[in-house]
Structure formats: C-alpha cells, structure tokens
Design a protein around this motif. Sequence first.
Motif, PDB file in Angstrom:
ATOM      1  N   GLY A 119       9.404 -19.214  -3.867  1.00 29.25           N
ATOM      2  CA  GLY A 119       9.481 -20.463  -4.613  1.00 29.25           C
ATOM      3  C   GLY A 119       8.313 -21.364  -4.264  1.00 29.25           C
ATOM      4  N   THR A 120       8.128 -22.424  -5.066  1.00 31.78           N
ATOM      5  CA  THR A 120       7.007 -23.349  -4.820  1.00 31.78           C
ATOM      6  C   THR A 120       7.408 -24.393  -3.781  1.00 31.78           C
ATOM      7  OG1 THR A 120       7.741 -24.764  -6.634  1.00 31.78           O
ATOM      8  CG2 THR A 120       6.052 -23.121  -7.152  1.00 31.78           C
ATOM      9  N   ASP A 121       7.893 -23.934  -2.658  1.00 29.43           N
ATOM     10  CA  ASP A 121       8.345 -24.820  -1.590  1.00 29.43           C
ATOM     11  C   ASP A 121       7.910 -24.189  -0.276  1.00 29.43           C
ATOM     12  OD1 ASP A 121       9.673 -26.183   0.374  1.00 29.43           O
ATOM     13  OD2 ASP A 121      11.660 -26.043  -0.517  1.00 29.43           O
ATOM     14  N   SER A 122       7.051 -24.893   0.461  1.00 30.26           N
ATOM     15  CA  SER A 122       6.510 -24.303   1.692  1.00 30.26           C
ATOM     16  C   SER A 122       7.585 -24.121   2.757  1.00 30.26           C
ATOM     17  CB  SER A 122       5.377 -25.163   2.236  1.00 30.26           C
ATOM     18  OG  SER A 122       5.840 -26.475   2.442  1.00 30.26           O
ATOM     19  N   GLY A 221       4.008 -20.356  11.167  1.00 30.09           N
ATOM     20  CA  GLY A 221       4.535 -18.991  11.067  1.00 30.09           C
ATOM     21  C   GLY A 221       4.895 -18.629   9.635  1.00 30.09           C
ATOM     22  N   ILE A 222       5.139 -17.342   9.419  1.00 26.68           N
ATOM     23  CA  ILE A 222       5.528 -16.865   8.093  1.00 26.68           C
ATOM     24  C   ILE A 222       7.013 -17.089   7.876  1.00 26.68           C
ATOM     25  CG2 ILE A 222       5.763 -14.790   6.656  1.00 26.68           C
ATOM     26  CD1 ILE A 222       2.887 -15.691   6.877  1.00 26.68           C
TER      27      ILE A 222
ATOM     28  N   ARG B  71      -9.864 -24.326  12.544  1.00 26.87           N
ATOM     29  CA  ARG B  71      -8.787 -23.354  12.367  1.00 26.87           C
ATOM     30  C   ARG B  71      -7.555 -23.942  11.656  1.00 26.87           C
ATOM     31  NH1 ARG B  71      -4.710 -24.117  15.395  1.00 26.87           N
ATOM     32  NH2 ARG B  71      -3.877 -22.067  14.966  1.00 26.87           N
ATOM     33  N   ASN B  72      -6.798 -23.042  11.028  1.00 28.65           N
ATOM     34  CA  ASN B  72      -5.560 -23.415  10.320  1.00 28.65           C
ATOM     35  C   ASN B  72      -5.849 -24.389   9.182  1.00 28.65           C
ATOM     36  OD1 ASN B  72      -2.776 -23.194   9.865  1.00 28.65           O
ATOM     37  ND2 ASN B  72      -2.283 -24.859  11.260  1.00 28.65           N
ATOM     38  N   PHE B  73      -6.943 -24.162   8.478  1.00 26.62           N
ATOM     39  CA  PHE B  73      -7.267 -25.024   7.331  1.00 26.62           C
ATOM     40  C   PHE B  73      -6.241 -24.789   6.220  1.00 26.62           C
ATOM     41  CE2 PHE B  73      -9.493 -25.954   3.313  1.00 26.62           C
ATOM     42  CZ  PHE B  73      -9.907 -27.246   3.572  1.00 26.62           C
ATOM     43  N   GLY B  74      -5.743 -25.878   5.660  1.00 27.97           N
ATOM     44  CA  GLY B  74      -4.765 -25.746   4.581  1.00 27.97           C
ATOM     45  C   GLY B  74      -3.347 -25.534   5.078  1.00 27.97           C
ATOM     46  N   ALA B  75      -3.039 -26.039   6.284  1.00 22.15           N
ATOM     47  CA  ALA B  75      -1.663 -25.984   6.773  1.00 22.15           C
ATOM     48  C   ALA B  75      -0.790 -26.808   5.829  1.00 22.15           C
ATOM     49  CB  ALA B  75      -1.602 -26.574   8.176  1.00 22.15           C
ATOM     50  N   GLY B  76       0.511 -26.544   5.883  1.00 18.21           N
ATOM     51  CA  GLY B  76       1.404 -27.439   5.154  1.00 18.21           C
ATOM     52  C   GLY B  76       1.943 -26.875   3.864  1.00 18.21           C
ATOM     53  N   ALA B  96     -13.623 -20.712   7.562  1.00 17.82           N
ATOM     54  CA  ALA B  96     -12.847 -21.298   8.657  1.00 17.82           C
ATOM     55  C   ALA B  96     -12.393 -20.171   9.583  1.00 17.82           C
ATOM     56  CB  ALA B  96     -11.631 -22.060   8.109  1.00 17.82           C
ATOM     57  N   PRO B  97     -12.088 -20.477  10.844  1.00 13.90           N
ATOM     58  CA  PRO B  97     -11.587 -19.430  11.748  1.00 13.90           C
ATOM     59  C   PRO B  97     -10.275 -18.832  11.245  1.00 13.90           C
ATOM     60  CG  PRO B  97     -12.250 -21.366  12.992  1.00 13.90           C
ATOM     61  CD  PRO B  97     -12.272 -21.766  11.543  1.00 13.90           C
ATOM     62  N   SER B  98      -9.421 -19.669  10.649  1.00 13.57           N
ATOM     63  CA  SER B  98      -8.168 -19.174  10.064  1.00 13.57           C
ATOM     64  C   SER B  98      -7.676 -20.189   9.046  1.00 13.57           C
ATOM     65  CB  SER B  98      -7.109 -18.959  11.153  1.00 13.57           C
ATOM     66  OG  SER B  98      -6.785 -20.192  11.761  1.00 13.57           O
ATOM     67  N   PHE B  99      -6.742 -19.741   8.207  1.00 17.49           N
ATOM     68  CA  PHE B  99      -6.218 -20.593   7.137  1.00 17.49           C
ATOM     69  C   PHE B  99      -4.688 -20.613   7.212  1.00 17.49           C
ATOM     70  CE2 PHE B  99     -10.303 -19.130   5.695  1.00 17.49           C
ATOM     71  CZ  PHE B  99     -10.848 -20.213   5.013  1.00 17.49           C
ATOM     72  N   GLY B 100      -4.085 -21.660   6.658  1.00 14.38           N
ATOM     73  CA  GLY B 100      -2.649 -21.644   6.454  1.00 14.38           C
ATOM     74  C   GLY B 100      -2.305 -20.483   5.525  1.00 14.38           C
ATOM     75  N   ALA B 101      -1.170 -19.824   5.788  1.00 12.40           N
ATOM     76  CA  ALA B 101      -0.847 -18.586   5.064  1.00 12.40           C
ATOM     77  C   ALA B 101      -0.776 -18.799   3.556  1.00 12.40           C
ATOM     78  CB  ALA B 101       0.474 -18.025   5.574  1.00 12.40           C
ATOM     79  N   ILE B 102      -0.080 -19.859   3.145  1.00 10.44           N
ATOM     80  CA  ILE B 102       0.106 -20.076   1.710  1.00 10.44           C
ATOM     81  C   ILE B 102      -1.213 -20.491   1.086  1.00 10.44           C
ATOM     82  CG2 ILE B 102       1.394 -21.333  -0.053  1.00 10.44           C
ATOM     83  CD1 ILE B 102       3.592 -21.786   1.993  1.00 10.44           C
ATOM     84  N   TYR B 103      -1.966 -21.312   1.808  1.00 11.02           N
ATOM     85  CA  TYR B 103      -3.254 -21.767   1.299  1.00 11.02           C
ATOM     86  C   TYR B 103      -4.171 -20.580   1.033  1.00 11.02           C
ATOM     87  CZ  TYR B 103      -7.298 -24.664   0.539  1.00 11.02           C
ATOM     88  OH  TYR B 103      -8.369 -25.273  -0.053  1.00 11.02           O
TER      89      TYR B 103
END
Lengths: 416, 182
Positions: A119-122, A221-222, B71-76, B96-103
């Motif tokens: 979903g579009t919810d982090s 985390g995932i 690191r962790n660019f685009g967290a959130g 970047a060294p790493s990115f937020g997963a969803i980003y």
Amino acid sequence: MGKTIIEKIIQDHTQDEVSPGRIVWMDLDVRTARDFGGPNVVKNFEREYGEIPVENPRKTFFTFDLCVPACSLKYAENQQVCRLFARKKGIRIFDVDSGIGSHVLIEEGLARARRTVVGTDSHMNILGAVSCFGQGMGDVDITFAFKTGKTWFEVPETVKVVIEGIPSSSTGAKDLALFILKNLGTKKAALKAVEFTGDVFRRFALSDRITLCSMVTEMAGIIGFIPEFDASVEKQIEGFMGVPYEPYAADGDAVYADTIRINAAGLVPQVSVPFLPHKVEDVACLTEIPIDTGFIGSCTNGRTEDIARAARVLKGRKVKDGVSLKIVPATRRVYRELLENGILENLFMSGAIISNPGCGGCAEGHIGLTGSGETQVSTGNRNFEGKQGKGRTYLAGPEVVAASCILGRMGTPEDL
Amino acid sequence: MAEKTIRGKIWMLTGTDGNLIEDIDTDQIYHNAFLHITDISQMGAYALGNLEGWKDFSRKASAGDFVVAGRNFGAGSSRQQAVDCFLALGISLILAPSFGAIYFRNAVNSGFPVIKCPALKDFVASQQLKTGDILYINLKTGEARNEIRDTLFSVEPMSRVQEEIYDAGGLFLYGKSGNRGK
C-alpha cells in the motif's frame, strides 16, 4: 539451508529462488492505495492502461485515512478521483469513516499470517504484527501492482534482535520500541527484516505488537516479526481473520546477518526528542520541558488498549488549563469499543478532544498542526522537523502523553 | 537503450559541519504540505524545500546536475513526489552510500538513476569530491571519474532488474515491453 520468516513468506509467492540479495518477482495477495498516493495511482493507471481492468478487484482496495473527511479542497478532489475510479473498476473503498488503512486490513482479516500486502503507506510493515509481509510503496509500484498483482523485490537479509530482561512495570510497548530504536538507530536494521525475540514478547498484546512493528520503519528496516505470542494474541488475531493463526517460524538453521542483544531489564519510560525518532532519552531527564499540546493515536498507538492506558491516567483528572490533548482512535471499531466500555466519557470529562478515526496527528491537518515555538508530545512515530507544523514534537507512550498534558510539562503518571 | 555513462555537475548536500547530511527524510525532500499536487512538472519548486540550508535548491540546480547525499537518503514516507521533484528539475542522478528502501524502489521504477557508493564518506573526507565538480559515472560497470580532479573511483553498478527497468525507461514501459507486467 534453513529460511527466516521473510524468506518463507516470499518463497510462497514466487517461482524464483529465494535467498538474501536476490531480486524476485512476487505475487501480492492484497494491494491498496490511500487518499495520499491513491490519486497518483489513478492518474498513472489511466495514462498507462486506460480502460483495462485491474488484475483482481477483490484483492484491490482504497483506504482513506490521511485527511478524513477532507479538510482541503485538494484532498476532497483527490478522494473523489479515487472513488470514481473505484466505481468504474469495481474496487472496494474503505472510505473516510473507516480509519487507518493498515489497521482496517487487520480487522477485516485481509492482512493475514503468510500473506503479502502492499500500500501507499510507509508503515504498511505494521502488518508484521500479524506475521503478514506488509510493505509500503510509491505510486508507480502500486499502479503496477493494481495492474499485474505482482512486484519485484530484493529478498532482505534478516537480523535477530534479542531483548534480554523485563522492562519495569511503568513502561509499555512504546517505551520498548523507542529503546530498541535508540539502540538500533537507522543503521543496524537498515534494509533488513527483523525478528524480535525475548521473554518480554510473551506478554505482548496485539496492540503492543503493532506498536513495535510500526517503528521498524523508523529503524530503516523492511519489516519486523515477533515469533513469540501468547494464547490471547492468537485468539484476538483469529477473531479478525476468521481462520486459524498460523504464522511462520524461522528454521533452526536459518541464516541471520546479525544477532543484536539489547538489555531492557528495568527499562523506564522513554521519549524521542526532536527532530529524529531515534534520538531517545529517559523521560526522567526531560521533566523541565513545558508541554503545550498532546496527541494520542496513530498507527503506532491508536488501538483501544493504547487509549485505555491513557484513560486510566486521565480518569478523575483534568488536562491542564492552556494545554490541549487530541485523541484519535485508529479505526471505527476502536471508536466503538471506547464508546461501549465507557472510556470515551472518561476522556471527555478530562477535557480531551476526541476526533473521528484516522491518521490524526501524524498527518498534516487532520487534527491540527503546531505553530512556531509550540511543544507537542505525541504517540506517533515520527518527529521530523516540519512534519506536524512549525513546533517541536516529542514521541512517547500514551501514559506519558496523558500525564504530560495533565502536568503541563513532560512527565510520567508517577509524577502526578 | 538508455545512456550507460552519464555526466553531471554535482551538488554535495552538506550541513554546516561540511559533512554530507545523513538520514535526509522525505519530508525534508518534499514536504507533506504539497502532497496534493499530482502534476510532476509542478513539483520541482519544492525539491529539498524543507531541508535547512538547501531550501533554495530548486533555484540553484540546473537540468543534468547530480545530487550527492549522505547515507539513508530518502528515509521516511512512501511518497513518489520525493523522487518526482528531482525529475521535474531535470536532476539526472543521485549518489549516496545508501537509500531508504521505498525511496530506492520509487526511483528505480521511474527509470531514475539512484546509485549507491558505500565509500562515499571517504572520498568526501579526503576532499576528492566538492560541489561543482563534474562526474562521469558508468551506470553498468560502476566506474566513476571526477573530471575536475582527474580522479577515478567506483560506485555500485546497477542490479539487473534496476538496469532492465532503467533501459526500458521506467517500470510501466518495462512491463509493456513483454517482461513481467503483462
């Protein structure tokens, strides 16, 4: 070689070989979009696929929770865009009366153990609380999921987080979640699945599991899973699902990227300091800080049990003059439970503001913002600068928020 | 096929201490006050609009520039707008060294090159990278060259799926090209 929980769930949903670091194509049991992200999904879908139906309307949902009912014309327009699309495609909407989408998915039995849900919810990874692989995604991913029922995914490594000792009785799941976040920061669990173990989890209610799993997002985390559970949790989850609760457990020879031990013996109430969720301190160190406003709710702390904890502190007491306390139930079901067991009346008598269900104080606008110089204590999960206005937001558990609003300064029920 | 090597002038997202800012979150990149906007061309003006010291980025940056972050660019949050706002400005790569997963996923799906460079901090510490430098980056081999300082370094090459989606011009075109999206 043995598999971790996330590896087992992904393996059930792909033909590809599953091992950490590999990218697989994964089937999605449920795909959703909110009033945020949703209109972009509709726009993408109509541009790319036009009149083509979604892959399976019965596995596809809209959940409006961010700005409910719409408090700006833009949101009103966006929600209506989703409604018209949903009618055309035969998609069910959990509309502005429903509450937080991820919670509704649990209550409706759509998010079940072993399933995959996006979903579009982090904070969709909150569904780890019921051993379901939930994942937040952007609108391109979700559009593709609506159309195909699939997504690509890099199988994450798993870290095991072992909680040693039992926190003090003055704490709840939020204090432990904040303490774990303090220890892991945004590095140790970054881009990984987490399995939380320890005796403390045998006492965790479903609401407590939700609190901890929601904050795996702030740990970067995932998803987080809590393999240990007691009979009451099993019963509550089965009540929602209508089927036996059969979560996966990791194999004995599963491979972990790391095992991290955290000693939480005697843990005292915790608070996250602006403007980073993982900047966490003991509440006792911050009792000088004056509080202007409080918020109890969000996907992290919006269950009946969470609000009941606050209500026990507020009962027979008043929110201090000049301070406001905003309370937002996670869902309509939670609202009804609060109504039926008399909690709403206690909250009202204490001077709290109680709104309809939704994301509330985490979302922009739904139940107010902070102005420059205003200090808020919130049960939400993020305190990034500017997220909830121009003020400063501290994150804490429901008891600390309630006590702080009575005191007019940061504090715990023991300070009352 | 999309370009294998791309060239751009870099913007180092540094804080007051001169180091790359870590954990830049999506509210700093694209504030939630503008989430109601669905037209990508309108999003550029808000890029980094809530990041202290960088609020005027949209007026400084030019099409083709690279962004270099901690690191962790685009967290959130899951907002696609935090990627789309850079697309709107014509930014051609983020390192970047790493990115937020969803980003990271959102960028890959848009066919936008987000490139990981775990050793980035060392290059910054040894002053091998500064705002205004010109970089050449081969997306598929990971070879990188700083044209101004005539130095070579490596970044992580794209994974196969990332490369395929990039070559196709984004996830939608990738799906329609007979891959997984049918």
